[in-house]
Structure formats: structure tokens, C-alpha cells
Design a protein around this motif. Structure first.
Motif, PDB file in Angstrom:
ATOM      1  N   LEU A 123       0.830  -1.207   0.000  1.00  0.00           N
ATOM      2  CA  LEU A 123       0.000   0.000   0.000  1.00  0.00           C
ATOM      3  C   LEU A 123       0.859   1.250   0.000  1.00  0.00           C
ATOM      4  CD1 LEU A 123      -2.901  -0.885   2.457  1.00  0.00           C
ATOM      5  CD2 LEU A 123      -3.049  -0.498   0.001  1.00  0.00           C
ATOM      6  N   GLU A 124       1.979   1.193   0.712  1.00  0.00           N
ATOM      7  CA  GLU A 124       2.883   2.346   0.751  1.00  0.00           C
ATOM      8  C   GLU A 124       3.422   2.663  -0.638  1.00  0.00           C
ATOM      9  OE1 GLU A 124       3.085  -0.281   2.836  1.00  0.00           O
ATOM     10  OE2 GLU A 124       2.468   0.665   4.708  1.00  0.00           O
ATOM     11  N   GLN A 125       3.808   1.623  -1.391  1.00  0.00           N
ATOM     12  CA  GLN A 125       4.302   1.839  -2.752  1.00  0.00           C
ATOM     13  C   GLN A 125       3.181   2.360  -3.652  1.00  0.00           C
ATOM     14  OE1 GLN A 125       5.919  -2.168  -3.116  1.00  0.00           O
ATOM     15  NE2 GLN A 125       7.858  -1.242  -3.751  1.00  0.00           N
ATOM     16  N   GLY A 126       1.983   1.833  -3.493  1.00  0.00           N
ATOM     17  CA  GLY A 126       0.848   2.305  -4.282  1.00  0.00           C
ATOM     18  C   GLY A 126       0.550   3.773  -4.007  1.00  0.00           C
ATOM     19  N   TRP A 127       0.633   4.164  -2.733  1.00  0.00           N
ATOM     20  CA  TRP A 127       0.391   5.557  -2.365  1.00  0.00           C
ATOM     21  C   TRP A 127       1.492   6.454  -2.924  1.00  0.00           C
ATOM     22  CZ3 TRP A 127      -3.126   8.799  -1.602  1.00  0.00           C
ATOM     23  CH2 TRP A 127      -2.904  10.011  -0.964  1.00  0.00           C
ATOM     24  N   ALA A 184       0.852   6.864  -6.608  1.00  0.00           N
ATOM     25  CA  ALA A 184      -0.271   7.782  -6.870  1.00  0.00           C
ATOM     26  C   ALA A 184       0.152   9.237  -6.668  1.00  0.00           C
ATOM     27  CB  ALA A 184      -1.446   7.445  -5.949  1.00  0.00           C
ATOM     28  N   ARG A 185       0.890   9.509  -5.596  1.00  0.00           N
ATOM     29  CA  ARG A 185       1.353  10.883  -5.350  1.00  0.00           C
ATOM     30  C   ARG A 185       2.259  11.361  -6.475  1.00  0.00           C
ATOM     31  NH1 ARG A 185       2.906   9.219  -0.147  1.00  0.00           N
ATOM     32  NH2 ARG A 185       5.022   9.704  -0.770  1.00  0.00           N
ATOM     33  N   CYS A 203       9.604   5.013  -6.688  1.00  0.00           N
ATOM     34  CA  CYS A 203       8.664   4.379  -5.760  1.00  0.00           C
ATOM     35  C   CYS A 203       9.107   2.968  -5.377  1.00  0.00           C
ATOM     36  CB  CYS A 203       7.273   4.322  -6.394  1.00  0.00           C
ATOM     37  SG  CYS A 203       6.573   5.934  -6.744  1.00  0.00           S
TER      38      CYS A 203
END
Length: 73
Positions: free
Chosen positions: A27-31, A34-35, A61
Motif C-alpha cells: 500500500l505504501e508503494q501504491g500511495w 499515486a502521489r 517508488c
């Protein structure tokens, strides 16, 4: 994109549907993706990123490997 509890959950889901898993990211990589991806989207001079720039975003990322490669080496 699908969200799962664990990599084991991904494998069970894929096995039950006869699919191979794709890239699995946290999830951290996905966030972070996205940023980085949408940070300039509302700017007046926005333009589509060329493949090499997209790969640089992926790398920033922590996303690497064949799945994330867009250009031919």
C-alpha cells in the motif's frame, strides 16, 4: 488494481481463477506511485510523461523489474 491481505491471498485468488500473479506492491508503494503520478496532473502545462520519465517515477517508488519496464534496454 486489486487489494489483498497478503501475497498468499493473491496466489489463492489467482489459482482459483487460473491466472498468474502480476506485480505485487505494498500500500505504501501504491500511495507513493499515486502521489508521484498525479502530483502535476492539474497544472496548466501538464503533458503525458514519456516512457523514460514514467520508468523514473516507478523507480522512485521502488518499483523495478520486467513488469515495470516500458523501454527496450
Amino acid at each position: 488494481m486489486l487489494l489483498f491481505r497478503s501475497e498468499e491471498h493473491v496466489r489463492r485468488w489467482c489459482d482459483s481463477r487460473g491466472r498468474e500473479p502480476g506485480a505485487i506492491i505494498s500500500l505504501e508503494q501504491g500511495w507513493a506511485l499515486a502521489r508521484a503520478w498525479y502530483s502535476d496532473r492539474l497544472q496548466p502545462g501538464w503533458r503525458r510523461k514519456p516512457a523514460a520519465e514514467v520508468e523514473a517515477v516507478f523507480q522512485s517508488c521502488g518499483l523495478s523489474g520486467p513488469f515495470w519496464r516500458l523501454t527496450v534496454p
